[in-house]
Enzyme design. Structure first.
Site, PDB file in Angstrom:
ATOM      1  N   GLY A   1     -51.326 -52.058   5.776  1.00 25.77           N
ATOM      2  CA  GLY A   1     -50.606 -50.781   5.804  1.00 25.77           C
ATOM      3  C   GLY A   1     -51.251 -49.809   4.828  1.00 25.77           C
TER       4      GLY A   1
ATOM      5  N   SER B   1     -51.888 -47.182   1.684  1.00 23.16           N
ATOM      6  CA  SER B   1     -51.667 -47.268   0.245  1.00 23.16           C
ATOM      7  C   SER B   1     -50.268 -46.701  -0.046  1.00 23.16           C
ATOM      8  CB  SER B   1     -52.734 -46.444  -0.492  1.00 23.16           C
ATOM      9  OG  SER B   1     -52.502 -46.472  -1.880  1.00 23.16           O
TER      10      SER B   1
ATOM     11  N   SER C   1     -56.691 -52.965   4.514  1.00 27.61           N
ATOM     12  CA  SER C   1     -57.420 -53.504   5.678  1.00 27.61           C
ATOM     13  C   SER C   1     -57.286 -52.567   6.876  1.00 27.61           C
ATOM     14  CB  SER C   1     -56.967 -54.933   6.010  1.00 27.61           C
ATOM     15  OG  SER C   1     -55.556 -55.092   5.958  1.00 27.61           O
TER      16      SER C   1
HETATM   17  S1  ADX Z   1     -59.181 -51.902   1.695  1.00 24.05           S
HETATM   18  O1  ADX Z   1     -59.222 -50.678   2.498  1.00 24.05           O
HETATM   19  O2  ADX Z   1     -60.509 -52.386   1.335  1.00 24.05           O
HETATM   20  O3  ADX Z   1     -58.349 -52.964   2.331  1.00 24.05           O
HETATM   21  P1  ADX Z   1     -57.751 -52.421  -0.731  1.00 24.05           P
HETATM   22  O4  ADX Z   1     -56.409 -52.815  -0.235  1.00 24.05           O
HETATM   23  O5  ADX Z   1     -58.692 -53.496  -1.173  1.00 24.05           O
HETATM   24  O6  ADX Z   1     -58.437 -51.450   0.351  1.00 24.05           O
HETATM   25  O7  ADX Z   1     -57.589 -51.426  -1.961  1.00 24.05           O
HETATM   26  C1  ADX Z   1     -56.707 -50.342  -1.844  1.00 24.05           C
HETATM   27  C2  ADX Z   1     -56.248 -49.856  -3.224  1.00 24.05           C
HETATM   28  O8  ADX Z   1     -57.323 -49.283  -3.924  1.00 24.05           O
HETATM   29  C3  ADX Z   1     -55.212 -48.780  -3.054  1.00 24.05           C
HETATM   30  O9  ADX Z   1     -53.908 -49.308  -3.135  1.00 24.05           O
HETATM   31  C4  ADX Z   1     -55.478 -47.851  -4.218  1.00 24.05           C
HETATM   32  O10 ADX Z   1     -54.762 -48.282  -5.360  1.00 24.05           O
HETATM   33  C5  ADX Z   1     -56.932 -48.053  -4.520  1.00 24.05           C
HETATM   34  N1  ADX Z   1     -57.857 -47.011  -4.006  1.00 24.05           N
HETATM   35  C6  ADX Z   1     -58.776 -46.384  -4.742  1.00 24.05           C
HETATM   36  N2  ADX Z   1     -59.518 -45.570  -3.991  1.00 24.05           N
HETATM   37  C7  ADX Z   1     -59.070 -45.662  -2.726  1.00 24.05           C
HETATM   38  C8  ADX Z   1     -59.452 -45.068  -1.479  1.00 24.05           C
HETATM   39  N3  ADX Z   1     -60.453 -44.188  -1.405  1.00 24.05           N
HETATM   40  N4  ADX Z   1     -58.770 -45.401  -0.355  1.00 24.05           N
HETATM   41  C9  ADX Z   1     -57.757 -46.284  -0.430  1.00 24.05           C
HETATM   42  N5  ADX Z   1     -57.347 -46.885  -1.572  1.00 24.05           N
HETATM   43  C10 ADX Z   1     -58.006 -46.594  -2.724  1.00 24.05           C
END
Ligand code: ADX
Length: 329
Positions: free
Chosen positions: A160, A162, A234
């Site tokens: 989902g 952020s 994700s």
């Molecule tokens: S994922 O897209 O690779 O699955 P993941 O869940 O590990 O992301 O990390 C997301 C977390 O990183 C967010 O909750 C937020 O705190 C932080 N974050 C920092 N920069 C970004 C960005 N550009 N996009 C989304 N989340 C970010």
């Protein structure tokens, strides 16, 4: 561009693959990239062709949809390599492997990163760098460990936006599971990115690698008997489908933490949406990077409207109903 446009518009009206891995003719892989200046976002679709075994590479260039038909032998030259090799291809080498005409190569210049990513989806799974490995079998099976712990060891995959409440929900479920005697463990994006994935950022490629690693860790922990809960944005369907495909059927449960962007942004628990709107964070999911909701999740939790306690009960009930954990006493 105009010489391609007519034929191409027809292709664009076709539905794009719904998040399954493109393993069969007619299925689609897709990749996304932003140009260096951050201005233009490009999405590239690569379709496995049926019958004639032709492949389509589709993308937008200069605001126009473009389709390039490529012989499947040419795509095989790229996808026959492993993911790393497909991702490492330089623009020139890629155009050469696909036998693009100079005009096509010029058009493909901007979306080349996305094209590499799309082709990497079609490539063989990452193969070990060393050819000199002899994996050793365990004398203890996963079944032995499950019998010891008296619950199944599956992966609950929370996905989902952020701020949608993935971590909050996963942590609350974890706490309740442990209280009930289930060995549960949360893998959380912000935590994993502080260690195992400290070398990764938020480009499409890095997110793909982030999810691949987390999927491998979840698989190992499941094998160790642990019920794993993952809390990662994700954002790509294909990535989640890849993890699903590496686990036995029924042992990857996708939980869509469904909270509308407006609510996530209003809550903004980490102040990141504000920064993203101000242009201080690039490629922020929901603002300047995509999020692809699951097409057929095992569970949807409406965290935008539902109280946390109800969401926790819903997740636990789903686990009980599947016989994965003992019923609450
Ligand atoms: S994922 O897209 O690779 O699955 P993941 O869940 O590990 O992301 O990390 C997301 C977390 O990183 C967010 O909750 C937020 O705190 C932080 N974050 C920092 N920069 C970004 C960005 N550009 N996009 C989304 N989340 C970010």
């Amino acid at each position: 561009v105009s010489e391609y446009s007519a034929a191409v518009l027809a292709h664009f009206s076709e539905p794009v693959g719904a998040g399954r891995l493109p393993a069969a003719p007619g299925e689609t892989a897709c990749g996304e990239a932003q140009d260096a200046a951050g201005g233009q976002r490009v999405r590239v679709h690569v379709r496995l062709g049926a019958g004639a075994r032709l492949e389509d590479v589709r993308f937008q260039a200069f605001g126009c949809p473009v389709t390039i038909a490529v012989a499947s032998a040419a795509v095989e030259r790229v996808t026959g390599k492993d993911r790393d090799a497909a991702l490492a291809l330089e623009p020139g080498a890629l155009a050469c492997a696909l036998e693009l005409t100079p005009d096509q190569a010029r058009l493909a210049e901007l979306p080349v990163r996305a094209l590499r990513l799309a082709l990497a989806y079609l490539a063989r799974p990452m193969s070990p760098k060393s050819a000199n490995l002899t994996p050793s079998p365990s004398h203890v099976s996963r079944g032995d460990r499950e019998a010891l712990l008296r619950h199944r060891s599956v992966t609950l995959w929370f996905t989902g936006l952020s701020g949608s409440g993935k971590s909050t929900l996963a942590r609350a479920v974890e706490q309740e599971l442990v209280r009930r005697g289930v060995l549960a463990y949360v893998l959380d994006g912000d935590n994993v990115r502080d260690g195992l994935c400290a070398d990764l950022g938020f480009s499409a490629e890095d997110r793909v690698e982030n999810i691949r690693r987390v999927g491998e860790v979840a698989k190992l922990m499941n094998d160790a008997g642990v019920l794993v809960l993952t809390a990662f944005i994700s954002p790509y369907r294909d990535d989640r489908a890849r993890v699903r495909a590496t686990l036995p059927p029924g042992e990857f449960l996708e939980v869509f933490v469904d909270c509308p962007l407006e609510i996530c942004e209003r809550r903004d628990p980490k102040g990141l949406y504000r920064k993203a709107r101000a242009g201080e964070i690039a490629e922020f999911t929901g603002i300047s990077a995509p999020y692809e909701p699951p097409a057929a999740p095992e569970l949807v939790v409406a965290t935008g409207t539902q109280p946390l306690a109800d969401s926790v009960r819903g997740v636990l009930a789903a686990l009980e109903a599947r016989g994965l954990i003992p019923a609450a006493r």
